[in-house]
Motif scaffolding. Structure first.
Motif, mmCIF file in Angstrom:
data_model
loop_
_atom_site.group_PDB
_atom_site.id
_atom_site.type_symbol
_atom_site.label_atom_id
_atom_site.label_comp_id
_atom_site.label_asym_id
_atom_site.label_seq_id
_atom_site.Cartn_x
_atom_site.Cartn_y
_atom_site.Cartn_z
ATOM 1 N N ARG A 235 -16.944 36.103 -27.300
ATOM 2 C CA ARG A 235 -17.567 35.719 -26.012
ATOM 3 C C ARG A 235 -16.859 34.497 -25.421
ATOM 4 O O ARG A 235 -16.548 34.463 -24.223
ATOM 5 N N THR A 236 -16.594 33.514 -26.249
ATOM 6 C CA THR A 236 -15.886 32.323 -25.755
ATOM 7 C C THR A 236 -14.499 32.719 -25.238
ATOM 8 O O THR A 236 -14.044 32.229 -24.190
ATOM 9 N N ALA A 237 -13.839 33.606 -25.978
ATOM 10 C CA ALA A 237 -12.494 34.032 -25.569
ATOM 11 C C ALA A 237 -12.528 34.638 -24.164
ATOM 12 O O ALA A 237 -11.705 34.289 -23.299
ATOM 13 N N PHE A 238 -13.481 35.519 -23.909
ATOM 14 C CA PHE A 238 -13.532 36.166 -22.589
ATOM 15 C C PHE A 238 -13.917 35.163 -21.499
ATOM 16 O O PHE A 238 -13.440 35.242 -20.367
ATOM 17 N N THR A 239 -14.767 34.213 -21.829
ATOM 18 C CA THR A 239 -15.110 33.176 -20.850
ATOM 19 C C THR A 239 -13.867 32.355 -20.510
ATOM 20 O O THR A 239 -13.559 32.112 -19.336
ATOM 21 N N PRO B 260 -7.293 31.283 -15.028
ATOM 22 C CA PRO B 260 -7.219 32.267 -16.113
ATOM 23 C C PRO B 260 -6.092 31.904 -17.074
ATOM 24 O O PRO B 260 -5.162 31.186 -16.722
ATOM 25 N N GLY B 261 -6.161 32.428 -18.278
ATOM 26 C CA GLY B 261 -5.115 32.108 -19.249
ATOM 27 C C GLY B 261 -5.237 32.957 -20.488
ATOM 28 O O GLY B 261 -6.054 33.872 -20.561
ATOM 29 N N ALA B 262 -4.386 32.623 -21.456
ATOM 30 C CA ALA B 262 -4.338 33.395 -22.698
ATOM 31 C C ALA B 262 -5.170 32.716 -23.777
ATOM 32 O O ALA B 262 -5.287 31.494 -23.798
ATOM 33 N N VAL B 263 -5.740 33.516 -24.659
ATOM 34 C CA VAL B 263 -6.391 32.983 -25.849
ATOM 35 C C VAL B 263 -5.887 33.744 -27.074
ATOM 36 O O VAL B 263 -5.381 34.862 -26.947
#
Ligand SMILES: Cc1ncc(C[n+]2csc(CCOP(=O)(O)OP(=O)(O)O)c2C)c(N)n1
Length: 559
Positions: free
Chosen positions: A144-148, A155-158
Motif C-alpha cells: 500500500r505504501t509503495a502504491f501511494t 510520481p516515481g519508482a519504488v
C-alpha cells in the motif's frame, strides 16, 4: 482467519491494486513468488524477459503510455543489480514503477550467502521509497505504501525486497486490502494555493510575450486540454522539452516544438529568447532544456508550475511558483483569467520559426545521398506512421532527430525517450512495454547500432510474444554521438568510438523477425511502410550517414 503465504499475499496485493502485467526474469530466490503466480487465479500476465534491465525498461514504458503503475521483478544479486538502470531512469523521469526483488532468507544474512547484497542500500538513491521486508506480516502495508509513493505527488519508482523466508511465512488474509484509486497515476491530485494562482494570473495579464516551456509533467498529469485552452487564451507559444513532446499537438499554430540542446534548433531557441515571461510547467529546467541555463536567459521573468516544490527556484530566480498537479494548476489559472483574456497572439512568430526550421530540414530530407541522411529517415518514417503510433527513441541519432522533426500531430504520450539517464538500449524493450500498455497502437523503436547491441537479446522476446513492433536501426558503425563530441570539442581526435558494422537485418532474421536492409534512399519509405504494416515483429536496418557528419539538431554534445 485464513492465512496466505507472504508470496501469495504479495500477489493478491498486486491484483487488488489493478496490476495486469509483470515484466521479469526468474531466479532461485524467486521460486516461492513464481509458485504463487502459478497457483493463484489472479488474471495477471507475466512477461518473461531475457535481461532484468529490459524488464525494468518495459515496465517503465508500460507505465508511461498507460498511466498505470509498471511492475518488474528480478531475483537477488545479479537480478537486482541488473534492474537498477531501469529503476533509476523511471524514478528520475517521474514514472510510477514498482521494482520487486527477491532476496536471500533473512536467516542467511551475514554468512557469505550466494547473491547476498544490501538491496535496501543499493536501491535507496534511485527510488522515491524502498524497503526490504523482514517479516511477511509487513507485506500488505508495504505494498500500500509503495502504491501511494509511486502515484501521488511527484510520481516515481519504488523497490520492495522479498527475502526467501518472508515469501513463505504466513500473512492474515484480512490484512490484504487496497485503495483502488491508487491504480492510476497521478492519484490524489493536489491543487495550488489560490493566492499564488491570483498572483500568476495578474502577472500573465501584464506579459507582452509569454511563452510556455512544458516538461514531462503535462502529459503525466493529462493536462493537455487545459494547457491548450490557457495557451490559446494568452496567445502564448508552447515549447516543450523532449519528455514534454505531446503536451500539445505539434500541428497547433501555437506549438513551437522541442527546445534545448538536444532537438532544439536556433529557430525554436529564438522563441524562448523573445519571451518576456516564461512559464515552466512540469519541467525541471535542466541542463538540456535550457542549454545550460542560458535559454531562457537568467533574469527572464519566470512562473514555475510543478507538483514538486523542490523544483521551483532550483535553476531560475522565480517570480511566482505554483505547486500542484499540472492539470489543476493550469485549470485554476485559466479560471482566474477567464474574466480578462488577452486577444493578442504570437501565432505568426511560431509560424515563421517553424517555416525556417522545416525548410532547412526538408532540403536535407529530400536528399538522395548515400549513406542515407537521418533527415530522410525521419521524413519517410513520419510518412508511413499511423497517427496513433508510439515511437520510442534511443539516445544517439534517434533522439534529437525525432524530437526536432517528427511532427507529433496528437497530444498525449506518443513519444518516449529515456531522458533522465539516456542509457543506450532502452528503446527496444521500452517498445515491448509500450505495446502491452497500449495494445491498440503500433509501437516503433528507433535505435543506433550501438543501442541495438545493448538489447539484442530481447529479439527472442519479441518473436516469442509475436508482438507487432517495428525496430528501426540507424546503422553507422560507431558510437556516433560521442564521435560528434570529439569532432566538435576535441578537434576530431577520434578515440575508441568506432566498431564494425553488423548486419542487423541478418541477426534479427535469425531470431525470426521479418527484416529489410536499406542502403538506397529511394527504397527507404517502402521498406518502412511494409515493416510497419506487417502483423508481426519487423526490423529495418538502415545504412545511415554518421552522426558526426550530419547536420544534427544538437547545440551541445556534452549537456
Ligand atoms: C549505457 C550507456 N553508455 C554510454 C552512453 C554514452 N553515449 C551516449 S550516445 C552514445 C553513442 C550512441 O551510439 P549509437 O547507439 O550507435 O547511436 P549513434 O550515436 O551512432 O547514432 C554513447 C556511447 C550512454 N548513453 N549509455
Amino acid at each position: 482467519m485464513n492465512q496466505l503465504s507472504g508470496a501469495e499475499a504479495f500477489v493478491r496485493m498486486l491484483q487488488k491494486h489493478g496490476v495486469t502485467h509483470v515484466f521479469g526474469l526468474c531466479g532461485d530466490t524467486s521460486l516461492p513468488l513464481y509458485d504463487a503466480l502459478y497457483r493463484l487465479d489472479h488474471g495477471m500476465t507475466h512477461i518473461l524477459t531475457r535481461d532484468e534491465r529490459s524488464a525494468a525498461y518495459m515496465a517503465d514504458a508500460y507505465a508511461r503510455v498507460s498511466g498505470r503503475v509498471g511492475v518488474c521483478e528480478g531475483p537477488s544479486g545479479g537480478g537486482a543489480t541488473y534492474l537498477l538502470p531501469g529503476v533509476a531512469e523511471a524514478n528520475e523521469s517521474s514514472v510510477p514503477l514498482l521494482a520487486i526483488t527477491t532476496d536471500i532468507a533473512t536467516t542467511s544474512r551475514g554468512r557469505f550467502t550466494l547473491t547476498e547484497l544490501d538491496q535496501e542500500a543499493l536501491f535507496r538513491p534511485v527510488t522515491k521509497w524502498n524497503r526490504v521486508l523482514d517479516k511477511a506480516s509487513a507485506v500488505p502495508a508495504a505494498v500500500r505504501t509503495a502504491f501511494t509513493q509511486m502515484t501521488t505527488g511527484r510520481p516515481g519508482a519504488v523497490q520492495l525486497g522479498l527475502p526467501y523466508d518472508v515469501q513463505k511465512e504466513p500473512v492474515e488474509e484480512g490484512d490484504v486490502w487496497a485503495d483502488p484509486t491508487l491504480e492510476r497515476c497521478p492519484s490524489r491530485r493536489t491543487a495550488p494555493e489560490p493566492a499564488a494562482v491570483q498572483a500568476a494570473a495578474a502577472r500573465l495579464r501584464k506579459a507582452a510575450s509569454p511563452v510556455f516551456v512544458c516538461g514531462g509533467g503535462v502529459v503525466i498529469s493529462g493536462a493537455e486540454a487545459e494547457l491548450q485552452r490557457l495557451a490559446e487564451r494568452l496567445g502564448a507559444p508552447v515549447a516543450t522539452t523532449i519528455s514534454g513532446k505531446g503536451s500539445i499537438s505539434e500541428a497547433h499554430p501555437l506549438a513551437a516544438g522541442v527546445v534545448g540542446s538536444n532537438g532544439g534548433t536556433p529557430e525554436t531557441r529564438a522563441i524562448v529568447d523573445a519571451a518576456d515571461l516564461v512559464i515552466f510547467v512540469g519541467c525541471r529546467a535542466g541542463s538540456v532544456t535550457t542549454e545550460r541555463w542560458r535559454h531562457p536567459a537568467p533574469g527572464t521573468s519566470i512562473i514555475h508550475i510543478d507538483v514538486d516544490p523542490a523544483v521551483i527556484g532550483a535553476n531560475y530566480k522565480t517570480e511566482i511558483g505554483l505547486v500542484g498537479d499540472a492539470r489543476l494548476c493550469l485549470a485554476a489559472l485559466d479560471g482566474e483569467l477567464e474574466s480578462g483574456g488577452r486577444a493578442a497572439g504570437n501565432v505568426d512568430v511560431v509560424a515563421r520559426a517553424k517555416q525556417g526550421k522545416f525548410d532547412a530540414f526538408l532540403a536535407l530530407a529530400q536528399s538522395d545521398a548515400t549513406p542515407i541522411r537521418p533527415e530522410r529517415i525521419v521524413r519517410d518514417l513520419e510518412a508511413v506512421l499511423p497517427r496513433d503510433a508510439v515511437v520510442v527513441a534511443d539516445p544517439g541519432t534517434p533522439c534529437p532527430y525525432l524530437s526536432a522533426y517528427w511532427r507529433l500531430e496528437r497530444a498525449g504520450r506518443h513519444f518516449i525517450s529515456n531522458r533522465a539517464h539516456g542509457a543506450l538500449g532502452y528503446s527496444l524493450p521500452a517498445a515491448i512495454g509500450a505495446s502491452f500498455g497500449r495494445p491498440s497502437a503500433k509501437c516503433v523503436a528507433v535505435m543506433g547500432d550501438g543501442a541495438f547491441g545493448f538489447s539484442v537479446g530481447e529479439l527472442e522476446t519479441l518473436v516469442r510474444l509475436k508482438l507487432p513492433i517495428t525496430l528501426v536501426v540507424i546503422s553507422n558503425g560507431g558510437y556516433g554521438w560521442i564521435k560528434a563530441g570529439q569532432r566538435t570539442g576535441y578537434d576530431g581526435r577520434y578515440f575508441s568510438v568506432d566498431f564494425d558494422r553488423s548486419n542487423h537485418a541478418a541477426i534479427a532474421q535469425a531470431y525470426g523477425l521479418k527484416t529489410w536492409r536499406v542502403q538506397e534512399p529511394q527504397a527507404l519509405r517502402r521498406a518502412l511502410g511494409e515493416a510497419i504494416e506487417s502483423a508481426g515483429p519487423t526490423l529495418v536496418d538502415i545504412i545511415a550517414q554518421p552522426l558526426h557528419e550530419a547536420r544534427a539538431p544538437v547545440s551541445e554534445w556534452v549537456a
